[in-house]
Design an enzyme around this catalytic site. Structure first.
Site, mmCIF file in Angstrom:
data_model
loop_
_atom_site.group_PDB
_atom_site.id
_atom_site.type_symbol
_atom_site.label_atom_id
_atom_site.label_comp_id
_atom_site.label_asym_id
_atom_site.label_seq_id
_atom_site.Cartn_x
_atom_site.Cartn_y
_atom_site.Cartn_z
ATOM 1 N N GLU A 116 1.230 -12.449 -7.440
ATOM 2 C CA GLU A 116 1.941 -12.898 -6.250
ATOM 3 C C GLU A 116 0.942 -13.352 -5.192
ATOM 4 O O GLU A 116 -0.271 -13.191 -5.350
ATOM 5 C CB GLU A 116 2.848 -11.784 -5.721
ATOM 6 C CG GLU A 116 3.907 -11.353 -6.737
ATOM 7 C CD GLU A 116 4.836 -10.275 -6.223
ATOM 8 O OE1 GLU A 116 4.689 -9.865 -5.060
ATOM 9 O OE2 GLU A 116 5.714 -9.839 -6.979
ATOM 10 N N HIS A 241 9.296 -13.149 5.241
ATOM 11 C CA HIS A 241 9.145 -13.657 3.876
ATOM 12 C C HIS A 241 9.322 -15.168 3.921
ATOM 13 O O HIS A 241 10.290 -15.668 4.497
ATOM 14 C CB HIS A 241 10.172 -13.030 2.932
ATOM 15 C CG HIS A 241 9.800 -13.198 1.496
ATOM 16 N ND1 HIS A 241 9.907 -14.409 0.848
ATOM 17 C CD2 HIS A 241 9.279 -12.335 0.589
ATOM 18 C CE1 HIS A 241 9.483 -14.278 -0.393
ATOM 19 N NE2 HIS A 241 9.092 -13.028 -0.566
ATOM 20 N N ARG A 288 1.514 -14.213 2.804
ATOM 21 C CA ARG A 288 2.830 -14.480 3.389
ATOM 22 C C ARG A 288 2.760 -15.003 4.819
ATOM 23 O O ARG A 288 3.536 -15.879 5.200
ATOM 24 C CB ARG A 288 3.671 -13.196 3.366
ATOM 25 C CG ARG A 288 4.105 -12.822 1.982
ATOM 26 C CD ARG A 288 4.841 -11.514 1.982
ATOM 27 N NE ARG A 288 5.356 -11.255 0.638
ATOM 28 C CZ ARG A 288 5.970 -10.144 0.300
ATOM 29 N NH1 ARG A 288 6.153 -9.194 1.178
ATOM 30 N NH2 ARG A 288 6.421 -9.976 -0.927
ATOM 31 N N HIS A 349 11.368 -9.798 6.954
ATOM 32 C CA HIS A 349 11.282 -9.158 5.639
ATOM 33 C C HIS A 349 10.726 -7.739 5.680
ATOM 34 O O HIS A 349 11.310 -6.825 5.121
ATOM 35 C CB HIS A 349 10.411 -10.022 4.734
ATOM 36 C CG HIS A 349 10.286 -9.518 3.326
ATOM 37 N ND1 HIS A 349 11.393 -9.307 2.518
ATOM 38 C CD2 HIS A 349 9.207 -9.186 2.581
ATOM 39 C CE1 HIS A 349 10.985 -8.867 1.329
ATOM 40 N NE2 HIS A 349 9.675 -8.771 1.350
ATOM 41 N N ARG A 384 1.189 -7.187 5.190
ATOM 42 C CA ARG A 384 1.291 -6.499 3.905
ATOM 43 C C ARG A 384 0.986 -7.442 2.744
ATOM 44 O O ARG A 384 1.522 -8.547 2.666
ATOM 45 C CB ARG A 384 2.699 -5.918 3.736
ATOM 46 C CG ARG A 384 2.936 -5.264 2.381
ATOM 47 C CD ARG A 384 4.321 -4.692 2.313
ATOM 48 N NE ARG A 384 5.332 -5.711 2.200
ATOM 49 C CZ ARG A 384 5.976 -6.012 1.061
ATOM 50 N NH1 ARG A 384 5.685 -5.377 -0.057
ATOM 51 N NH2 ARG A 384 6.919 -6.932 1.055
#
Length: 517
Positions: A116, A241, A288, A349, A384
């Site tokens: 990811e 997100h 992100r 998110h 994160r």
């Protein structure tokens, strides 16, 4: 009054992991889990991606995962916490396997590791695109097998009980003695007296309205801890997100997993231009915060409501195998991903800050612990890294379990007062709650979104104060109900986000203020 040894507020991976472990270790002690909705409803349930954990020691290493986490956190991670969590990962993952959690395997029978955004290697173990749901299933099944665990669904925690509720106030440090809890089905307010209390209440996404979080994510634990005078930090770091499915008719947004970009999907604007390589060498695999800010910039330039995720060049058979839930959701909206681009937009998110805890999950209030998204451990820093959240919850739930296993049960304190609602009445106009909720969510989206400014933040404080006064007035004169308490909690959370945003004088990770640039 209900008396219990351990009270867990929340039934996601954090609350359930702790409850199961402590109940199995001490079958003669009682564990009570309260959750405000159905027992399986939590942020965990909607975690699509998986658990980031180092299993491939040939290509991957602890050091690579540590470095990826530190880079995402943009200099604000606690490096000792990062090392501890990541090195504990394989042990906690093996426990999930022992508990019956199923993870996808490749053709050779090895774990099918996904990659990811922000990860330098393939290290995300997953179950299709519903990993959180699978973890939640196994943990609930285990909890139901334990006779000393009582699970109370549709029970809403209103406030923590500390010295300021006691008639004989203790001097010195604050302690937690349990919580006042509303039985949502009967309207009765219970006094739950606990030796130790765990806040595992999840995120804050509904403060923004447009969110990938479920409706229950109203920041209840953080607001309760804040009102009880626990330390709360890093609330300015709200992670958006990048790719939530755009639907103009819905507040809650369906998440298009980051793993879809890891699988090879491209981001395009309305004209079809693949724009991410213009901003970052990692293109769609940038972290992100970068991807969200780039999409936000594209939308501001064009005035469009959304951008697109293009999967048309991918192996659609393999896509359906990896992401069946996403495929079916798109199909239900008449989007054929083999031919159509998916409209996406950033949505609130994940919160990287929260209730400050040490490595044992202990807050600044005695006998009160916090775990999962409501806690601020130092792992995430300013942003994160994808799929580090389930890992963090598993590790910290275990740390709290270990810490409390070595502590004897506390001496039973004095009797606790019952909830006092004299002089209140059932509110006749629920429209006031809904009006203030919509106003709050619009305020946060428009003034405290992905890109912020001192001017907008200062105006937000003034506008929030008006909402706060009206909500507090309603709260003081009304019989307690869940929607009013949730709104009150969201106002507290909004206050923390705005105030701590104004205090930050440099841009880091998920926080970007044009006046700090």
């Amino acid at each position: 009054m209900i008396k219990t040894d351990y009270l867990s507020i929340g039934s996601g991976v954090a609350g359930l992991t702790f409850a199961v472990k402590i109940a199995e270790k001490f079958p003669d002690r009682t564990v009570t889990i309260v959750t405000k909705s159905d027992e399986g409803e939590s942020n965990t349930k909607y975690a699509q991606g998986g658990v980031a954990v180092v299993l491939d020691n040939i290509e991957d290493s602890f050091q690579k995962h540590i470095q990826d986490t530190l880079i995402a956190g943009d200099g604000l991670c606690d490096e000792s916490v990062v090392q501890m969590v990541i090195k504990e990962g394989p042990k906690r993952f093996r426990e999930l396997l022992d508990w019956g959690v199923n993870f996808d395997l490749d053709a050779q029978g090895n774990f099918n590791l996904g990659r990811e955004g922000g990860h330098s290697e393939h290290r995300v173990v997953h179950h299709k695109d519903i990993t959180g749901y699978e973890v939640e299933r196994a943990l609930l099944q285990r909890a139901h097998q334990l006779k000393n665990v009582e699970l109370l669904p549709y029970h809403f925690a209103i406030d923590l009980i500390t010295e300021h509720h006691l008639t004989q106030k203790d001097s010195g440090k604050l302690s937690c003695y349990g919580a006042y809890v509303l039985n949502e089905r009967t309207g009765e307010i219970l006094t739950i007296k606990a030796k130790y209390t765990l806040l595992a209440t999840g995120g804050i996404g509904r403060v923004y309205g447009h969110t990938t979080n479920p409706n229950i994510a109203t920041g209840d634990g953080i607001a309760m801890a804040y009102r009880a005078k626990a330390r709360v930090k890093d609330m300015e770091f709200v992670q958006f997100h990048p790719t939530a499915l755009y639907d103009s008719n819905e507040d809650s947004s369906f998440l298009i997993s980051e793993a879809v970009r890891g699988f090879g999907a491209y981001l395009r604007n309305k004209k079809g231009h693949r724009f991410m390589p213009d901003y970052d060498d990692r293109a769609e695999l940038a972290s992100r915060d970068i991807v969200s800010q780039c999409i936000d910039n594209e939308l501001k330039k064009t005035g469009d409501a959304h951008v697109y995720l293009d999967c048309t060049h991918l192996d659609i058979t393999a896509f359906k195998e990896h992401f069946p839930n996403i495929y079916e959701k798109c199909r239900g909206m008449h989007i054929d991903i083999a031919k159509d681009w998916i409209p996406v937009v950033p949505a609130a998110h994940y919160l990287c800050g929260g209730i400050v805890v040490d490595e044992n999950g202990k807050t600044t209030i005695d006998n009160l612990y916090a775990c999962g998204e409501c806690s601020r451990t130092g792992l995430h820093g300013a942003n994160r890294l994808a799929s580090n959240s389930l890992l963090e919850a598993l590790v910290y739930a275990h740390n709290i379990f270990k810490h409390l296993s070595d502590k004897s049960l506390l001496f039973d304190h004095s009797d606790l007062p019952a909830w006092n609602d004299k002089g209140t009445s059932i509110p006749k106009e629920h429209v006031l709650i809904q009006h203030n909720l919509k106003e709050l969510q619009a305020l946060m989206r428009d003034y405290v979104g992905i890109v912020r400014s001192n001017s907008r933040l200062t105006k937000a404080i003034i506008k929030l104060d008006t909402i706060y006064k009206e909500v507090e007035g309603l709260y003081k004169e009304s019989k307690i109900n869940t929607s009013l308490c949730e709104l009150r909690n969201m106002v507290n959370v909004a206050h923390l986000i705005i105030g701590q945003s104004l205090s930050r004088k440099n841009n880091r990770g998920g926080y970007y203020n044009i006046d700090n640039a």
